[in-house]
Design a protein around this motif. Structure first.
Motif, PDB file in Angstrom:
ATOM      1  N   ASP A  35      34.251  34.548  44.830  1.00 46.29           N
ATOM      2  CA  ASP A  35      34.737  33.268  44.308  1.00 46.29           C
ATOM      3  C   ASP A  35      34.582  32.123  45.294  1.00 46.29           C
ATOM      4  O   ASP A  35      35.016  31.005  45.026  1.00 46.29           O
ATOM      5  N   VAL A 173      46.660  25.205  39.897  1.00 43.01           N
ATOM      6  CA  VAL A 173      45.488  24.951  40.738  1.00 43.01           C
ATOM      7  C   VAL A 173      44.771  23.682  40.301  1.00 43.01           C
ATOM      8  O   VAL A 173      44.304  22.902  41.136  1.00 43.01           O
ATOM      9  N   SER A 190      40.812  24.714  46.551  1.00 49.21           N
ATOM     10  CA  SER A 190      41.389  24.720  45.202  1.00 49.21           C
ATOM     11  C   SER A 190      40.299  24.797  44.135  1.00 49.21           C
ATOM     12  O   SER A 190      40.472  25.441  43.098  1.00 49.21           O
ATOM     13  N   GLU A 193      39.247  28.373  43.911  1.00 46.65           N
ATOM     14  CA  GLU A 193      40.258  29.155  43.201  1.00 46.65           C
ATOM     15  C   GLU A 193      40.216  28.859  41.709  1.00 46.65           C
ATOM     16  O   GLU A 193      40.344  29.768  40.881  1.00 46.65           O
TER      17      GLU A 193
END
Length: 489
Positions: A35, A173, A190, A193
């Motif tokens: 990710d 988020v 962020s 995420e």
């Protein structure tokens, strides 16, 4: 170049090298994080020399969208294939030895043997035993099939819980991203995420995204239903406590809009929820209807009609119970599914030794003296031959089974396994294709946005050379300063 200018340049080199080293070190630390998107420290030239302008992500929106779409499609296909494999396992091993078709074939062989030696009690007992195997096979397959539906329903419930949790986390988020953008802070962590959450959501339900001003993201299902816009939309589902053949599972609703189940072996399901719904509401019920029609065909083939065939047909070798558990004698209506009949069929106790006798199948009379056909003696197997012929005689089946064009119950049982194997074969081929598509999408996305250790180590060598140049410049300035101080002294 003045000494002040040289000092300024050296300081800029050290500052830039430190920032670039930190960024590269973070990239290396996250090389195995799927990710994580690679960062780059962008060097720009200004009035005071080179400086780090911004830390940017190597994002690629088209590839990200393709990866998310491929993940959703592959997840749905894999779930359908796993469900079909579970149903396949109910039929035994590779030879489907527990399938109705195989059990009926063995039963028919015993019927042939009994008809050939109608006075042989041992063969008659073997015949009844094989009949009980057929009934038990249908009972077990039907019950386990409903358990598969219950398991799929449970998975839908868990998927809905997970989806609501992911959407709630996505809200947090997404707000962090907006706040960072509006305040000029670094939003990159962020953003990583948030993209990771979208990937996880896509495995549960098909999703598309749209980014608005301030880097605010909106999520929709592939059908166009809003999943998230400023706040998450509620995903609701009412779990079913138990399943039988007449039970219909409850729907999944996103923002009040029903989610449709997938369709066909090469499923249209995007995400696991639609795939579990397809197993629960389409594939398993269709196979259940086929089992029920096989049971009805057996009951009908062995129905007693008396010496001339004019008496009211009543259940013979095979009978069944109603919902209250009471044994029935009426023959189910032709061409119409009786939901759950496969779980209720059993061999009539009056022909099961030791309390009963197989002679009642050979001679008739399961339903009383009026139904006795063979009065000439135990050596006659004419009635058994008639039952054998009934298994290959014309029969009408319900169109909801999707194999209603089968001419007789034996062909119907074989076509049922053919239907399952064809569906599984289609799903297997589609799974291979969609998994390959996902792999290629992930590979392309990783190549564009992931971390290459070789590239990072090469960059570190360049940073090291830059740092050495700065150190050399500082050393030269130091020597010049010493020379000037020596002159002044």
């Amino acid at each position: 170049m003045s000494l002040a200018s040289a000092l300024s340049t050296a300081q800029s080199i050290f500052t830039n090298s430190g920032t670039q080293s930190a960024v590269s070190a973070k990239n290396i630390a996250n090389a195995q994080n799927p990710d994580y998107t690679r960062r780059s420290a962008m060097v720009v030239t200004g009035g005071n020399g080179a400086m780090i302008g911004d830390i940017t992500r190597s994002q690629n929106e088209p590839l990200l969208r393709q990866t998310i779409a491929s993940s959703s499609i592959a997840s749905g296909q894999r779930t359908v294939l796993d469900g079909l494999q579970e149903i396949k396992n109910l039929m035994g091993g590779n030879d489907n030895e527990l399938s109705p078709a195989k059990l009926i074939a063995a039963f028919r062989n015993n019927l042939d043997a009994f008809a050939g030696k109608a006075n042989d009690t041992g063969i008659g007992i073997s015949f009844i035993s094989s009949a009980r195997d057929v009934a038990a096979g249908l009972n077990i397959a039907s019950d386990k099939l409903q358990q598969i539906r219950k398991d799929a329903d449970d998975q839908i419930k868990q998927n809905v819980i997970d989806l609501n949790a992911l959407l709630a986390k996505f809200e947090t988020v997404n707000n962090q991203v907006k706040n960072a953008v509006s305040s000029g802070a670094d939003p990159n962590d962020s953003l990583d995420e948030r993209d990771g959450l979208v990937k996880k959501i896509s495995e549960i339900v098909g999703v598309t995204s749209y980014t608005r001003g301030g880097n605010d993201m909106v999520l929709y299902t592939t059908d166009g239903t809003t999943l998230f816009e400023a706040v998450p939309r509620k995903v609701t589902f009412q779990q079913t406590a138990a399943f039988d053949a007449s039970t219909s599972g409850n729907g999944v609703y996103i923002d009040g809009v029903a989610l449709k189940p997938g369709d066909s072996g090469n499923t249209t399901a995007k995400g696991s929820i639609q795939a579990h719904m397809q197993i629960r509401d389409k594939i398993a019920p269709t196979f259940q209807s086929q089992l029920d029609e096989i049971a009805r065909g057996l009951i009908t083939s062995f129905a007693e009609t008396g010496p001339t065939g004019a008496l009211t047909p009543m259940t013979g070798l095979f009978t069944y119970k109603n919902g209250a558990g009471v044994q029935q004698t009426a023959i189910p209506a032709a061409g119409t599914i009786v939901p759950g009949l496969a779980s209720k069929i059993f061999v009539n106790p009056v022909v099961v030794p030791p309390a009963g006798t197989p002679d009642k199948v050979r001679d008739g009379g399961i339903n009383g003296a009026a139904y006795i056909v063979n009065t000439a003696g135990s050596s006659y197997g004419d009635l058994l031959d008639k039952y054998n012929q009934n298994l290959t005689g014309p029969m009408v089946f319900d169109t909801d089974t999707e194999i209603a064009d089968a001419p007789d119950v034996l062909s119907f049982a074989a076509d049922s396994m053919g239907w399952l194997e064809q569906l599984r074969s289609t799903a297997t081929a589609a799974d291979e294709t969609k998994t390959a598509m996902l792999s290629r999408s992930l590979e392309a996305f990783s190549s564009n946005t992931g971390v290459s250790l070789d590239e990072e180590l090469s960059l570190l060598l360049d940073i090291e050379q830059s740092y050495k140049a700065g150190a050399k410049l500082m050393s030269t300035v130091d020597d010049m300063m010493k020379a000037l101080l020596d002159i002044a002294s």
